[in-house]
Structures are given as C-alpha cells and as structure tokens.
Enzyme design. Structure first.
Site, PDB file in Angstrom:
ATOM      1  N   ALA A  63       3.145  -0.022   3.492  1.00 17.01           N
ATOM      2  CA  ALA A  63       2.398   0.276   4.931  1.00 17.01           C
ATOM      3  C   ALA A  63       3.446   1.482   5.285  1.00 17.01           C
ATOM      4  O   ALA A  63       4.492   1.621   4.879  1.00 17.01           O
ATOM      5  CB  ALA A  63       2.686  -0.645   5.996  1.00 17.01           C
ATOM      6  N   GLY A 108       2.962  -3.249   1.498  1.00 18.85           N
ATOM      7  CA  GLY A 108       1.634  -3.095   1.580  1.00 18.85           C
ATOM      8  C   GLY A 108       0.856  -2.889   0.313  1.00 18.85           C
ATOM      9  O   GLY A 108      -0.463  -3.286   0.032  1.00 18.85           O
ATOM     10  N   GLU A 111       0.579  -6.079  -1.639  1.00 22.45           N
ATOM     11  CA  GLU A 111      -0.446  -6.675  -0.898  1.00 22.45           C
ATOM     12  C   GLU A 111      -1.765  -6.648  -0.978  1.00 22.45           C
ATOM     13  O   GLU A 111      -2.729  -7.616  -1.153  1.00 22.45           O
ATOM     14  CB  GLU A 111      -0.002  -6.812   0.469  1.00 22.45           C
ATOM     15  CG  GLU A 111       1.343  -7.591   0.815  1.00 22.45           C
ATOM     16  CD  GLU A 111       2.082  -7.364   2.205  1.00 22.45           C
ATOM     17  OE1 GLU A 111       2.248  -6.188   2.610  1.00 22.45           O
ATOM     18  OE2 GLU A 111       2.461  -8.230   2.976  1.00 22.45           O
ATOM     19  N   GLU A 131      10.105  -5.693   2.207  1.00 25.02           N
ATOM     20  CA  GLU A 131      10.335  -5.810   3.794  1.00 25.02           C
ATOM     21  C   GLU A 131      11.679  -6.089   4.377  1.00 25.02           C
ATOM     22  O   GLU A 131      11.883  -5.586   5.117  1.00 25.02           O
ATOM     23  CB  GLU A 131       8.964  -6.536   4.183  1.00 25.02           C
ATOM     24  CG  GLU A 131       7.699  -6.025   4.147  1.00 25.02           C
ATOM     25  CD  GLU A 131       6.897  -6.149   2.713  1.00 25.02           C
ATOM     26  OE1 GLU A 131       7.557  -6.616   1.710  1.00 25.02           O
ATOM     27  OE2 GLU A 131       5.595  -5.975   2.854  1.00 25.02           O
TER      28      GLU A 131
HETATM   29  N1  CAA Z   1       5.795   4.834   4.456  1.00 23.98           N
HETATM   30  C1  CAA Z   1       5.919   6.217   4.652  1.00 23.98           C
HETATM   31  N2  CAA Z   1       6.118   7.062   3.735  1.00 23.98           N
HETATM   32  C2  CAA Z   1       6.425   7.062   2.724  1.00 23.98           C
HETATM   33  C3  CAA Z   1       6.496   5.528   2.037  1.00 23.98           C
HETATM   34  C4  CAA Z   1       6.041   4.612   3.093  1.00 23.98           C
HETATM   35  N3  CAA Z   1       5.954   3.198   2.718  1.00 23.98           N
HETATM   36  N4  CAA Z   1       6.654   5.698   0.718  1.00 23.98           N
HETATM   37  C5  CAA Z   1       7.027   6.678   0.298  1.00 23.98           C
HETATM   38  N5  CAA Z   1       6.816   7.516   1.533  1.00 23.98           N
HETATM   39  C6  CAA Z   1       6.968   9.183   1.694  1.00 23.98           C
HETATM   40  C7  CAA Z   1       8.412   9.573   1.572  1.00 23.98           C
HETATM   41  O1  CAA Z   1       8.765   9.553   2.894  1.00 23.98           O
HETATM   42  C8  CAA Z   1       8.459  10.998   0.935  1.00 23.98           C
HETATM   43  O2  CAA Z   1       7.776  11.991   2.131  1.00 23.98           O
HETATM   44  P1  CAA Z   1       8.635  13.236   2.317  1.00 23.98           P
HETATM   45  O3  CAA Z   1       8.323  14.044   0.965  1.00 23.98           O
HETATM   46  O4  CAA Z   1       7.674  13.593   3.529  1.00 23.98           O
HETATM   47  O5  CAA Z   1       9.959  12.983   2.544  1.00 23.98           O
HETATM   48  C9  CAA Z   1       7.058  10.694   0.016  1.00 23.98           C
HETATM   49  O6  CAA Z   1       6.296   9.726   0.490  1.00 23.98           O
HETATM   50  C10 CAA Z   1       7.913  10.684  -1.426  1.00 23.98           C
HETATM   51  O7  CAA Z   1       8.687   9.523  -1.359  1.00 23.98           O
HETATM   52  P2  CAA Z   1      10.143   9.552  -1.922  1.00 23.98           P
HETATM   53  O8  CAA Z   1      10.732  10.869  -1.764  1.00 23.98           O
HETATM   54  O9  CAA Z   1      10.965   8.341  -1.585  1.00 23.98           O
HETATM   55  O10 CAA Z   1       9.815   9.445  -3.271  1.00 23.98           O
HETATM   56  P3  CAA Z   1      10.847   8.598  -4.653  1.00 23.98           P
HETATM   57  O11 CAA Z   1      10.206   9.037  -6.024  1.00 23.98           O
HETATM   58  O12 CAA Z   1      12.137   9.316  -4.213  1.00 23.98           O
HETATM   59  O13 CAA Z   1      10.664   7.078  -4.080  1.00 23.98           O
HETATM   60  C11 CAA Z   1       9.592   5.266  -3.450  1.00 23.98           C
HETATM   61  C12 CAA Z   1       9.742   6.574  -4.353  1.00 23.98           C
HETATM   62  C13 CAA Z   1      10.709   4.263  -4.349  1.00 23.98           C
HETATM   63  C14 CAA Z   1       8.456   4.484  -3.650  1.00 23.98           C
HETATM   64  C15 CAA Z   1      10.199   5.404  -1.936  1.00 23.98           C
HETATM   65  O14 CAA Z   1       9.368   6.093  -1.583  1.00 23.98           O
HETATM   66  C16 CAA Z   1      10.190   4.042  -1.374  1.00 23.98           C
HETATM   67  O15 CAA Z   1      11.128   3.162  -1.396  1.00 23.98           O
HETATM   68  N6  CAA Z   1       9.246   3.837  -0.381  1.00 23.98           N
HETATM   69  C17 CAA Z   1       9.080   2.853   0.681  1.00 23.98           C
HETATM   70  C18 CAA Z   1       8.675   1.552  -0.180  1.00 23.98           C
HETATM   71  C19 CAA Z   1       8.504   0.272   0.949  1.00 23.98           C
HETATM   72  O16 CAA Z   1       9.690  -0.052   1.414  1.00 23.98           O
HETATM   73  N7  CAA Z   1       7.414  -0.046   1.049  1.00 23.98           N
HETATM   74  C20 CAA Z   1       7.112  -1.122   1.941  1.00 23.98           C
HETATM   75  C21 CAA Z   1       6.776  -0.740   3.344  1.00 23.98           C
HETATM   76  S1  CAA Z   1       6.596  -1.607   4.467  1.00 23.98           S
HETATM   77  C22 CAA Z   1       5.354  -2.781   4.410  1.00 23.98           C
HETATM   78  O17 CAA Z   1       4.586  -2.466   3.490  1.00 23.98           O
HETATM   79  C23 CAA Z   1       5.104  -3.879   5.351  1.00 23.98           C
HETATM   80  C24 CAA Z   1       3.804  -4.662   5.316  1.00 23.98           C
HETATM   81  O18 CAA Z   1       3.842  -5.644   4.533  1.00 23.98           O
HETATM   82  C25 CAA Z   1       2.669  -4.289   6.130  1.00 23.98           C
END
Ligand code: CAA
Length: 263
Positions: A63, A108, A111, A131
């Site tokens: 998400a 998500g 999920e 999360e």
């Molecule tokens: N939400 C918003 N933006 C996201 C995102 C997310 N979940 N995941 C990645 N992005 C964005 C980053 O902010 C980045 O944007 P910018 O270029 O504008 O900075 C872009 O995507 C590329 O990401 P990274 O530079 O971080 O890429 P990376 O290769 O270094 O890392 C990754 C990849 C490990 C997937 C890392 O992006 C990451 O950890 N993302 C978050 C994963 C996460 O925690 N997901 C769970 C979200 S909570 C949820 O889903 C709640 C629920 O159950 C409903």
C-alpha cells in the site's frame, strides 16, 4: 485508466498494475481503477484472469506509504476497508484469477496475491508483510489470508518478524505453486489461464465457489454447498456436451462457450 492496463487475448484477461515510479504501490487511485477494471471484465467471454505488475522489478510494493503516513485512526480504517473491498471482489470474482508475481510482493502486494486463486512467481520475487516495521498491522487481509494459506505458525513468524522471503522459500511453504525465470512467468501464467479457460465455464466457476465457500464453514455444511453447486451444473450445455462427447468417445470436441448465468 492511469495505473491499470487491461488486455484480453482469446479467453484470458491480463490485468497489469502499472505505477512503476512507486514500484506499483497501491494508492487510492490504483485501488479505484482496479475496482472499475474488475467491474468491466466481460465474464461471458473471459474465462480466467492473470494479475501482474508492470516492469521487471516489482509486482506490488505494498500500500502507498506516503498516502497512509498522515491518516487518522478513522481514515486508516476506511483505507483498510477500501483495499479489503477490492481484494474481496477479486477473491470472489466469478472466474479464476492467477497472480503472476514478478518481483516485490510486499505488504499489500503479498496480500493482493493472496486474494487470487493461484500464485506463481519469478525467481526474483520477494514476499513479505513488513507492516509491523512501519507501525501498523497488515491491513488488506494479510492477518487473515496468510495463516489460511501457509498455516498459523509460519504466518505469525512472517508477520511478527516482518522478514521478507525469497521465491524458493515462498514455494517451500506453499505460498506459490511454481517459480519461473522472469521471462517465462507471463507465458506460464497465460498458459495456465488458457488451460483453465478450455474447461466448462459454469463448472469452473462453481468449483471456485464451492472451495471458497466450503472453507468458511464446517464439513457438514460444506458438503451441502458442494451438492448444490454440483447439481447446478446439470442441464447446462457443457454438462450435456461434455458427457455426450465422452460417451461418443469424441474427446476432441470443444466445449461450447456458455454465457455466465448470474444468479
Ligand atoms: N509506497 C509508496 N512508495 C513506494 C512504496 C510504497 N509501498 N514502495 C516503493 N515506493 C517508491 C519509493 O518511495 C521510491 O520512490 P522515489 O523514487 O520517488 O523515491 C520508488 O518507489 C522506488 O523505491 P526504492 O527507491 O525504495 O527502491 P529500492 O529498490 O531501493 O527498494 C523496496 C525496493 C525494498 C521494495 C522498497 O521500496 C520498500 O521497502 N518499499 C516499501 C515496502 C513496504 O513496506 N510495503 C508495505 C507497505 S504497508 C502496507 O502494504 C499496508 C497494508 O497491509 C495495507
């Protein structure tokens, strides 16, 4: 649609979540567009769906953390409901849905894949529920579906530790059915969908409903659900043709395309 592509080839629909700048993260607009796309699928002609993410790095990275970062308790609950409603629509969709997980399937992303009937993935896939590291619970069904798919102990370990797992481990614990080199993933998903699409559509739809609904109740109630859906197949053109072909020893005859009869 800005973030969802939908294409139909023969009897298979392919939905691609296409927000590469955010690794296909699910914000409200993506969820709304996915909802609209599902509503637009013509289940009279499409018999199976493939769900994937655009690009070679990420299926869905979760998400949208930016959108969630400032939500109040009430807004958080509403956002959870928005995701859950779309994912539940996917889970109970008339036709089978195959998740082709082509990279990150986090939060998500994991999920949404679990709301699909079948998951296959590429060798670079990474699954996880990160999360608790963000100060929240999995909120789009993860606390419920992961335990149902991989068992309570493994689900609790993944969720409490927020540890990601690679494709081979996802396969080992039964989260995915198969792992492919990245370039072979979509062809494999389409082939699987096409195999399903060749079978009698009302029977396939009723199998999905029988399995899904039966898992929610005790065995006595579950077999009654099965009996009703089994009976529902009789007198359909496919049942007549399918059994007729067998009796005539003509297995090459294709099953007729029967429009869904929404009940
Ligand atoms: N939400 C918003 N933006 C996201 C995102 C997310 N979940 N995941 C990645 N992005 C964005 C980053 O902010 C980045 O944007 P910018 O270029 O504008 O900075 C872009 O995507 C590329 O990401 P990274 O530079 O971080 O890429 P990376 O290769 O270094 O890392 C990754 C990849 C490990 C997937 C890392 O992006 C990451 O950890 N993302 C978050 C994963 C996460 O925690 N997901 C769970 C979200 S909570 C949820 O889903 C709640 C629920 O159950 C409903």
């Amino acid at each position: 649609m800005e973030f969802i592509n939908y294409e139909v080839e023969d009897m298979v629909g392919v939905i691609t979540i296409n927000r590469p700048k955010a690794l296909n993260a699910l914000n409200s607009q993506v969820l709304d567009e996915l909802n609209e796309t599902l509503d637009s699928v013509d289940v009279n002609t499409v018999r199976a769906l493939v769900l994937t993410g655009a690009g070679e790095k990420s299926f869905v990275a979760g998400a949208d953390i930016g959108e969630m970062s400032t939500l109040s308790k009430a807004e958080g609950e509403t956002f959870g409901k928005k995701g859950n409603d779309v994912f539940r629509k996917l889970e109970t969709f008339h036709i089978p849905v195959i998740a082709a997980v082509n990279g990150f399937a986090l939060g998500g992303g994991c999920e949404i894949s679990m709301s699909c009937d079948i998951r296959i993935c590429s060798e670079n896939a990474i699954f996880g529920q990160p999360e608790v590291g963000l100060g929240i619970t999995p909120g789009f069904g993860g606390t419920q579906r992961l335990a149902r798919i991989v068992g309570v102990g493994m689900a609790k370990q993944m969720i409490y530790t927020a540890r990601n797992i690679k494709a081979d481990e996802a396969f080992r614990i039964g989260l995915v059915n198969a792992v492919y080199p990245l370039e072979e993933l979509i062809p494999a998903a389409k082939k699987l969908a096409a195999t399903i699409a060749k079978n009698a559509p009302i029977a396939v739809r009723n199998c999905k409903k029988a399995i899904n609904d039966g898992l929610q109740v005790n065995m006595d109630e579950a077999i009654v659900i099965e009996e009703k859906l089994f009976g529902d197949c009789f007198e359909t053109e496919d049942q007549r043709a399918g059994m007729g072909n067998f009796l005539e020893k003509d297995k090459e005859k294709k099953l007729k395309v029967v429009p869904f009869q929404n009940k």
